[in-house]
Design an enzyme around this catalytic site. Structure first.
Site, PDB file in Angstrom:
ATOM      1  N   LYS A 252      34.890  72.652  88.675  1.00 25.39           N
ATOM      2  CA  LYS A 252      34.629  71.216  88.676  1.00 25.39           C
ATOM      3  C   LYS A 252      35.788  70.430  88.068  1.00 25.39           C
ATOM      4  CE  LYS A 252      30.258  71.547  90.033  1.00 25.39           C
ATOM      5  NZ  LYS A 252      29.738  70.981  91.272  1.00 25.39           N
TER       6      LYS A 252
ATOM      7  N   HIS B 229      32.624  80.864  99.604  1.00 22.89           N
ATOM      8  CA  HIS B 229      33.515  79.771  99.987  1.00 22.89           C
ATOM      9  C   HIS B 229      34.721  80.263 100.776  1.00 22.89           C
ATOM     10  CE1 HIS B 229      31.269  78.449  96.389  1.00 22.89           C
ATOM     11  NE2 HIS B 229      31.116  77.367  97.123  1.00 22.89           N
TER      12      HIS B 229
ATOM     13  N   TRP C  92      23.954  64.926  91.300  1.00 29.63           N
ATOM     14  CA  TRP C  92      24.539  64.822  92.636  1.00 29.63           C
ATOM     15  C   TRP C  92      24.056  63.586  93.389  1.00 29.63           C
ATOM     16  CZ3 TRP C  92      24.465  70.617  94.576  1.00 29.63           C
ATOM     17  CH2 TRP C  92      25.438  71.326  93.845  1.00 29.63           C
TER      18      TRP C  92
ATOM     19  N   GLY D 118      19.734  80.931  99.327  1.00 32.68           N
ATOM     20  CA  GLY D 118      18.826  79.968  99.936  1.00 32.68           C
ATOM     21  C   GLY D 118      19.147  79.577 101.357  1.00 32.68           C
TER      22      GLY D 118
ATOM     23  N   ARG E  26      34.588  70.208 102.647  1.00 29.99           N
ATOM     24  CA  ARG E  26      33.186  70.067 102.269  1.00 29.99           C
ATOM     25  C   ARG E  26      32.940  68.671 101.709  1.00 29.99           C
ATOM     26  NH1 ARG E  26      27.805  70.677 102.432  1.00 29.99           N
ATOM     27  NH2 ARG E  26      26.822  71.121 100.439  1.00 29.99           N
TER      28      ARG E  26
ATOM     29  N   GLU F 237      27.867  70.373  85.031  1.00 30.85           N
ATOM     30  CA  GLU F 237      28.761  69.245  85.288  1.00 30.85           C
ATOM     31  C   GLU F 237      28.275  67.954  84.647  1.00 30.85           C
ATOM     32  OE1 GLU F 237      27.966  67.022  89.462  1.00 30.85           O
ATOM     33  OE2 GLU F 237      28.695  69.059  89.567  1.00 30.85           O
TER      34      GLU F 237
ATOM     35  N   HIS G  94      19.400  78.831  90.104  1.00 35.69           N
ATOM     36  CA  HIS G  94      20.765  79.181  90.525  1.00 35.69           C
ATOM     37  C   HIS G  94      21.735  78.157  89.970  1.00 35.69           C
ATOM     38  CE1 HIS G  94      24.207  80.381  92.840  1.00 35.69           C
ATOM     39  NE2 HIS G  94      24.311  79.173  93.341  1.00 35.69           N
TER      40      HIS G  94
END
Length: 764
Positions: A121, A703, A570, A441, A524, A614, A650
């Site tokens: 981050k 990723h 978010w 997920g 992304r 974050e 998670h």
């Protein structure tokens, strides 16, 4: 006269043009030349959008990440990619994602992909950067070609260019020494390269350069503070003018340091550090510029321009030409243009400002300061009306929600029994093998899924047709998982466009944009929902899809939810009440969903808190308060269930050593975490802290398109078993598989399941 400038502009394009261009190139569907041409087109457009500024940023555009760009400018390439030859852009993508375009890999000097650079981050935002890698013997060499190309384009366009670079001290701080050497020991080798870069920019006619040193808003020890003095004393002799930029917080104990550095100007975040502006105006030497970030560069609410002018006007009178105005930070963190939002509720739309509108606000402020408020009376009146509308709207305030918040007590966040008593009950109910396998997920969002969702939203596919299409994708995911012999299944999240927006769309108090995209990493992008009012859940959000998926299999099916802290972090969050209050509101809403899933017979419920870390304040002294309400919010969400219902959570891109006690206090039965890019380094947290519950350390990097080998996964899990008892270990990927292709997912999960079977035989 007040000078206006900008610290950075969104690079993705108003309609995500960069995202799609990158993905076409990586898939081999377009050429390198076409991608570079797209970059040039976007830069030209963005500079035109900023044409009213006195100084516009140059070098803020990156094909993947600005920190990775700086690594290439400084010649700091990881050793594992130095054997590749050809175009530098392909090496750039190899560092970012493990490989470049397929055509480039086929003709590379080395075979196969490489390990992607570690990603983490960017301070406390949802943007990610590629971590610079250092060794004791790291050397630096200047390659200014990317920056000079962009500078030449800007100058040809008539832009008053202000190049933007990551500063030398922040660059070292952002990186990681792969051999545990002292990063600051590299400063003497790094500074001559920075000096040469400044000389190069001077030779191109540049008057001002913006050097970003955001770590000045963090807690710095004496060694890092001294590094600033050393660095800027070494760069002082250059003829170019330096604007030192800080953002995301207050300077506090670094204020005297920042004002003492031999630079020509200092930018501060007046949204977070408003109380420091007067002290800075006093202490900054009389010949230096003070750039004030008076427009919030991280959120989308309109600025109260009249209130802002009330404190800016005395400052402008005091500083005169030494006062510069800008957003608080780069506008990378907000969407491009509110004008694109034709479907957004008109009242809510009137409360918002995206990047272009923030530049308009900047212009209004500057005009009012330079020529008087009368010159912009209409704009100020319209702004005041919007501020009043939002403040007094009944849509923002829900008395029932406020009453529910007032009823929260400590018992609401407690499980019936402690983990040691819950675990045997869950084991008996689930009957899982050692090293149970699962995924996080999501499964690939195929073209068919996106098409069905697009048609449904456009009204060309009815609800029955959409449900049938999603059920077909869910069944495909279930059958694939059964074929792979995974132990705990997921429904794949075909119906979800985004793990936060999906829930926001079904909660009262949220609004949604069409084009409110911001970059998360590389190609992304995320479209944060807009949390504008008090939050409540009108009806169940996921039960229908999860129970359908469970009906297709006898294996346990995880209910998949996004946790309150992640939804908060978010989202674009209302700024008229404490974030903690909004988080508690979300917790109560998601708790209702957890209990509905349990009533429907779901045995395993995952509540993702990917963004827990974050939200941490940048200063450790402020962590305690945040962690208190963040953990309380998770416990309120999760802990209403019975002992034999297993709660998973998670977290991704997180470092746990310093918050491990708070994570344990969340009391999830199983936590899955990102560890593969750091080679299980994150598990160092468990050397001195005995984590009491179960854990799934991610065993491959989703990723990157690279396929992990069975042997690699076994090796990682054996490392994990040295710290965590084997009977409490799960085997899973790092994160959801939404962005991958099925052709990548199947072999990767095949190897993962095979590794778990090997571990059952080898590890006791």
């Amino acid at each position: 006269m007040v000078t206006t400038h900008n610290l950075g502009f969104p690079r993705i394009g108003a309609k995500r043009e960069l995202k799609f261009g990158l993905e076409r190139y990586w898939k081999g569907e377009s050429s390198r030349g076409a991608l570079k041409a797209l970059g040039a087109e976007l830069r030209q457009r963005h500079w035109n959008d900023q044409r009213d500024l006195d100084l516009a940023p140059v070098g803020d555009f990156a094909f993947y990440d600005q920190v990775l760009d700086m690594s290439f400018t400084l010649g700091n390439l990881p050793k594992r990619v130095q054997g590749f030859h050809g175009d530098a852009l392909d090496n750039y993508f190899r560092v970012a994602r493990g490989r470049s375009a397929q055509s480039a890999e086929e003709h590379a000097a080395c075979c196969g992909g490489v390990s992607a650079g570690e990603m983490t981050k960017w301070f406390d935002t949802n943007y990610h950067y590629i971590v610079p890698e250092f060794h004791a013997d790291t050397n630096f060499s200047l390659d200014p070609s990317r920056l000079l190309q962009q500078l030449a384009e800007a100058q040809a366009q008539g832009v008053a260019a202000k190049p933007v670079i990551v500063g030398p001290v922040t660059y070292l701080w952002l990186g990681k020494a792969k051999d545990d050497s002292d990063r600051l020991a590299l400063l003497p080798k790094l500074l001559p390269v920075y000096g040469a870069l400044l000389d190069t920019l001077t030779a191109q006619g540049v008057e001002w350069v913006q050097i970003d040193e955001p770590i000045l808003v963090t807690e710095l020890d004496a060694a890092w503070q001294q590094a600033f003095r050393t660095a800027y004393a070494a760069l002082e002799t250059r003829r170019i003018k330096v604007l030192l930029a800080t953002y995301f917080g207050q300077l506090q104990g670094n204020l005297a340091l920042a004002t003492s550095l031999p630079v020509d100007g200092l930018h501060v975040d007046a949204i977070n550090a408003r109380d420091e502006v007067d002290a800075l105006a006093r202490e900054l030497p009389a010949e230096r510029v003070l750039s004030v970030g008076a427009i919030n560069g991280r959120n989308i609410w309109k600025t109260d321009l009249n209130a802002t002018l009330d404190w800016l006007e005395p400052l402008a009178k005091r500083l005169g030409d030494r006062l510069w105005l800008a957003p608080s930070c780069s506008l990378l963190h907000v969407p491009v243009d509110l004008a694109s939002e034709e479907k957004l509720d008109a009242e809510i739309r009137s409360w918002l400002a995206f990047a272009l509108q923030k530049l308009d606000e900047l212009k209004v402020l500057a005009t009012a300061l330079n020529e008087g408020r009368d010159k912009v009376a209409d704009a100020l009146a319209a702004n005041a009306a919007a501020i009043h509308s939002r403040r007094h709207s009944p849509r923002v305030n829900n008395p029932a929600v406020k009453a529910a918040i007032a009823r929260i007590d400590a018992q609401l966040g407690n499980r019936v029994s402690p983990y040691t008593q819950r675990a045997p009950k869950q084991s008996a109910r689930l009957n899982l093998p050692a090293f149970p396998t699962t995924t996080i997920g999501s499964f690939p969002q195929t073209g068919e899924i996106r098409q069905a969702r697009s048609q449904f939203k456009a009204g060309t596919l009815d609800e029955a047709g959409y449900r049938k299409a999603m059920q077909a994708e869910i069944e495909r995911s279930v059958r694939e998982q059964e074929s792979l012999e995974l132990d705990v299944l997921v429904h794949g999240e075909a119906e979800r466009n985004d793990m936060v927006e999906y829930f926001g769309e079904q909660l009262d108090g949220y609004a949604f944009s069409q084009f409110g995209w911001v970059q998360s990493y590389g190609s992304r992008c995320v479209k944060p929902p807009i949390l504008f009012g008090d939050i409540s859940r009108p009806k169940a959000m996921t039960v229908e899809w999860i129970t359908y998926a469970q009906s297709l299999t006898n294996k346990p099916m995880k209910g998949m939810l996004t946790g309150p802290v992640t939804i908060l972090n978010w989202s674009f969050v209302r700024d008229d009440q404490p974030r903690s209050v909004s988080c508690y509101q979300l917790a109560l809403a998601i708790r209702e969903e957890v209990l509905d899933l349990e009533k429907a017979g779901v045995r395993v419920i995952q509540i993702d808190e990917a963004a827990l870390r974050e939200g941490l304040p940048l200063r450790r002294a402020q962590w305690g308060e945040y962690l208190k309400w963040a953990v309380e919010s998770f416990r309120i969400t999760a802990n209403g269930v019975q002992d034999d219902t297993q709660i998973h959570t998670h977290m991704c891109y997180s470092e746990f050593n310093d918050i491990i006690a708070s994570i344990a206090d969340m009391d999830a039965d199983v936590i899955t975490i990102e560890t593969s890019r750091s080679d299980m380094e994150l598990l160092d947290a468990f050397d001195n802290f005995k984590y009491p519950n179960e854990i799934g350390p991610g065993v491959y990097d989703i990723h990157s398109p690279n396929i992990p080998t069975q042997e690699h996964i076994v090796g990682l899990m054996k490392k994990a078993a040295e710290r965590i008892p084997a009977e409490r270990l799960w085997v899973n990927p790092d994160c959801g598989l939404k962005t991958r292709q099925w052709a990548e997912v199947i072999p990767a999960l095949t190897n993962m399941v095979a590794a778990a079977k090997t571990l059952r035989n080898q590890v006791q």
